[in-house]
Scaffold this motif. Structure first.
Motif, mmCIF file in Angstrom:
data_model
loop_
_atom_site.group_PDB
_atom_site.id
_atom_site.type_symbol
_atom_site.label_atom_id
_atom_site.label_comp_id
_atom_site.label_asym_id
_atom_site.label_seq_id
_atom_site.Cartn_x
_atom_site.Cartn_y
_atom_site.Cartn_z
ATOM 1 N N VAL A 114 -9.292 2.147 28.688
ATOM 2 C CA VAL A 114 -7.932 2.622 28.929
ATOM 3 C C VAL A 114 -6.931 1.479 28.785
ATOM 4 N N GLU A 115 -7.298 0.284 29.235
ATOM 5 C CA GLU A 115 -6.410 -0.855 29.082
ATOM 6 C C GLU A 115 -6.165 -1.160 27.607
ATOM 7 N N ARG A 116 -7.205 -1.109 26.800
ATOM 8 C CA ARG A 116 -7.028 -1.349 25.363
ATOM 9 C C ARG A 116 -6.165 -0.267 24.738
ATOM 10 N N LEU A 117 -6.299 0.972 25.207
ATOM 11 C CA LEU A 117 -5.459 2.042 24.681
ATOM 12 C C LEU A 117 -3.999 1.816 25.044
ATOM 13 N N LYS A 118 -3.742 1.423 26.277
ATOM 14 C CA LYS A 118 -2.362 1.199 26.715
ATOM 15 C C LYS A 118 -1.718 0.054 25.951
ATOM 16 N N GLN A 119 -2.499 -0.984 25.672
ATOM 17 C CA GLN A 119 -1.961 -2.161 25.001
ATOM 18 C C GLN A 119 -2.062 -2.052 23.479
ATOM 19 N N LYS A 120 -2.505 -0.889 22.990
ATOM 20 C CA LYS A 120 -2.646 -0.637 21.545
ATOM 21 C C LYS A 120 -3.605 -1.639 20.892
ATOM 22 N N ARG A 121 -4.653 -2.019 21.629
ATOM 23 C CA ARG A 121 -5.648 -2.951 21.099
ATOM 24 C C ARG A 121 -6.964 -2.266 20.757
ATOM 25 N N TYR A 122 -6.991 -0.964 20.856
ATOM 26 C CA TYR A 122 -8.240 -0.241 20.556
ATOM 27 C C TYR A 122 -8.505 -0.268 19.051
ATOM 28 N N ARG A 123 -9.727 -0.553 18.685
ATOM 29 C CA ARG A 123 -10.158 -0.556 17.291
ATOM 30 C C ARG A 123 -11.399 0.313 17.163
ATOM 31 N N ALA A 124 -11.391 1.203 16.212
ATOM 32 C CA ALA A 124 -12.548 2.072 15.988
ATOM 33 C C ALA A 124 -13.667 1.280 15.322
ATOM 34 N N LYS A 125 -14.880 1.443 15.806
ATOM 35 C CA LYS A 125 -16.041 0.764 15.225
ATOM 36 C C LYS A 125 -16.482 1.474 13.952
ATOM 37 N N LEU A 126 -17.311 0.801 13.192
ATOM 38 C CA LEU A 126 -17.881 1.414 11.998
ATOM 39 C C LEU A 126 -18.717 2.636 12.385
ATOM 40 N N VAL A 127 -18.799 3.561 11.475
ATOM 41 C CA VAL A 127 -19.603 4.763 11.673
ATOM 42 C C VAL A 127 -20.933 4.579 10.947
ATOM 43 N N ARG A 128 -22.014 4.752 11.670
ATOM 44 C CA ARG A 128 -23.342 4.582 11.061
ATOM 45 C C ARG A 128 -23.724 5.845 10.297
ATOM 46 N N ARG A 129 -24.083 5.661 9.051
ATOM 47 C CA ARG A 129 -24.468 6.796 8.211
ATOM 48 C C ARG A 129 -25.944 7.118 8.391
ATOM 49 N N HIS A 130 -26.218 8.416 8.495
ATOM 50 C CA HIS A 130 -27.598 8.893 8.586
ATOM 51 C C HIS A 130 -27.732 10.113 7.692
ATOM 52 N N ASP A 131 -28.711 10.097 6.790
ATOM 53 C CA ASP A 131 -28.927 11.201 5.859
ATOM 54 C C ASP A 131 -29.846 12.234 6.500
ATOM 55 N N SER A 132 -29.342 13.462 6.598
ATOM 56 C CA SER A 132 -30.101 14.562 7.201
ATOM 57 C C SER A 132 -30.625 15.475 6.109
ATOM 58 N N LEU A 133 -31.914 15.804 6.186
ATOM 59 C CA LEU A 133 -32.543 16.670 5.187
ATOM 60 C C LEU A 133 -32.136 18.116 5.431
ATOM 61 N N GLN A 134 -31.628 18.779 4.379
ATOM 62 C CA GLN A 134 -31.201 20.169 4.475
ATOM 63 C C GLN A 134 -32.303 21.117 4.025
ATOM 64 N N ARG A 135 -32.056 22.423 4.242
ATOM 65 C CA ARG A 135 -33.066 23.427 3.891
ATOM 66 C C ARG A 135 -33.355 23.454 2.394
ATOM 67 N N ASP A 136 -32.348 23.158 1.558
ATOM 68 C CA ASP A 136 -32.557 23.210 0.111
ATOM 69 C C ASP A 136 -33.134 21.920 -0.451
ATOM 70 N N GLY A 137 -33.508 20.984 0.422
ATOM 71 C CA GLY A 137 -34.120 19.741 -0.020
ATOM 72 C C GLY A 137 -33.141 18.613 -0.277
ATOM 73 N N THR A 138 -31.845 18.868 -0.205
ATOM 74 C CA THR A 138 -30.844 17.830 -0.429
ATOM 75 C C THR A 138 -30.586 17.052 0.860
ATOM 76 N N GLN A 139 -29.946 15.912 0.702
ATOM 77 C CA GLN A 139 -29.602 15.061 1.834
ATOM 78 C C GLN A 139 -28.120 15.229 2.163
ATOM 79 N N ARG A 140 -27.804 15.498 3.428
ATOM 80 C CA ARG A 140 -26.420 15.591 3.869
ATOM 81 C C ARG A 140 -26.079 14.355 4.696
ATOM 82 N N PRO A 141 -25.064 13.590 4.281
ATOM 83 C CA PRO A 141 -24.717 12.384 5.042
ATOM 84 C C PRO A 141 -24.002 12.741 6.341
ATOM 85 N N LEU A 142 -24.488 12.198 7.446
ATOM 86 C CA LEU A 142 -23.866 12.382 8.753
ATOM 87 C C LEU A 142 -23.337 11.039 9.234
#
Length: 383
Positions: A67-95
């Motif tokens: 909350v302090e970082r939000l108030k001071q506008k110092r919040y930074r979003a971290k990287l999003v980790r990619r994970h490939d999920s197997l779909q019913r049709d055999g393709t990979q969906r990136p999550l």
């Protein structure tokens, strides 16, 4: 100004054209602690490999710092980790899997957006909304086709919808109801957050919202609310000579029409409408099919949300709309179920049968719709 979610929802419902302010200030420790209760503690970790259990140990301290970082506008979003999920049709969906702290903050913002946009959502939208889901969308479509005068169906599929959401349009749509620059900048940070790919490289996408982020579903609903739902309700239906309806669950949708000319005209302009917002239709999965109880020859069925919709006869010989599990989904479910059985043959029989029954109950809970007894029996006999 409203200081609670019910207050925000009440104002949004009573004043449809108004813009809500002071939302960023609601992201305080009490609100975040309430949202923490609904965080999936067993979910996969993000790029920092931090678990929910580790974040919870000094929870008050972590929330205070956030909350302090939000108030001071110092919040930074971290990287999003990619994970490939197997779909019913055999393709990979990136999550995209956010870090625990980002996931918590996204859930809080999603609650705010839900309170604002839930009163605005049209009845044709059933995805990612409270107390409605895929089964409700299927039931609604069944009732409309059974008792309406629809004879033509337009199947449509948006190519890589979550990967092609235009950021500028997204923020512009949110600004229609939100007059809070700090909150919009916070959402823009998540949209532009880098993605840590499976090979270790960092990607900086210029479009899209990570499918897997807590706030992504409500953002997708808002995007299609303006790009598709309102347009269909206020423009398409007004130019149709017969009945017309739209049923949408997230980015999966079908449209039904009474007249062939209306269906063909909609099919022509749909691609142009979506292209305006940076979206593209999949040519292989978009088509017009005749769907009338009086026409049984040829291709007269379509699939939506794992079910095949087709006309048939009931026990008294009357025309009746039927649903059954889509064949591809049935084969994929059998394959996954067989693989699970092979991997868990070492379990003691009481434990094995307990888990088998739980899986069967989960399958029946979704696929156990009226008229689908044959598919359920086939799954049970072949599993």
């Amino acid at each position: 100004m409203p200081t609670s979610l019910p207050g925000i929802a009440k104002k949004a419902a009573s004043q449809p054209g108004s813009r809500v302010r002071n939302l960023y200030g609601m992201l305080d420790e009490d609100f975040l602690k309430q949202c923490w209760r609904d965080i999936r503690k067993e979910a996969a970790a993000g790029v920092d490999q931090g678990s929910a259990q580790a974040y919870e140990q000094p929870l008050d301290e972590h929330l205070h710092r956030l909350v302090e970082r939000l108030k001071q506008k110092r919040y930074r979003a971290k990287l999003v980790r990619r994970h490939d999920s197997l779909q019913r049709d055999g393709t990979q969906r990136p999550l995209g899997i956010p870090a625990v702290e980002d996931k918590l903050l996204q859930l809080a913002v999603a609650r705010l957006l839900e309170a604002i946009y839930e009163p605005d959502c049209l009845r044709c939208s059933d995805g990612y909304r409270p107390q409605v889901g895929a089964l409700e969308a299927g039931d609604t479509l069944t009732i409309k086709l059974q008792f309406g005068r629809y004879a033509w169906v337009v199947e449509a599929d948006i190519k890589k919808f979550f990967d092609t959401i235009d950021h500028a349009w997204m923020v512009r749509m949110l600004a229609e109801r939100i007059d809070d620059g700090a909150l919009l900048r916070l959402i823009r940070k998540w949209l532009k957050a880098g993605v840590l790919d499976t090979d270790g490289t960092v990607l900086h996408p210029v479009t899209g919202a990570p499918q897997g982020g807590t706030v992504s579903p409500i953002l997708a609903n808002v995007f299609l609310h303006y790009a598709l739902d309102l347009w269909f309700e206020k423009v398409v239906k007004q130019h149709c000579r017969g009945e017309a309806c739209l049923i949408r669950y997230a980015d999966d949708f079908v449209c039904a029409f009474e007249n062939q000319a209306d269906a063909e005209r909609f099919d022509t302009v749909l691609g142009q409408r979506l292209e305006k917002f940076g979206l593209e239709l999949s040519g292989a999965k978009t088509r017009i099919i005749p769907f009338s109880r009086h026409r049984q020859a040829g291709k007269t069925s379509f699939e939506l949300l794992g079910f095949e919709f087709r006309w048939g006869k009931d026990r008294k010989g009357r025309d009746h709309l039927k649903r059954r599990t889509a064949r591809k989904k049935l084969r994929a479910s059998l394959q996954r179920f067989t693989g699970w059985c092979q991997e868990n043959r070492h379990l003691r029989l009481p434990v094995l049968f307990q888990r088998l029954n739980a899986k069967l109950r989960g399958y029946y809970k979704y696929d156990g719709v009226h008229g689908n007894a044959a598919s359920l029996k086939a799954f049970f006999n072949k599993a």
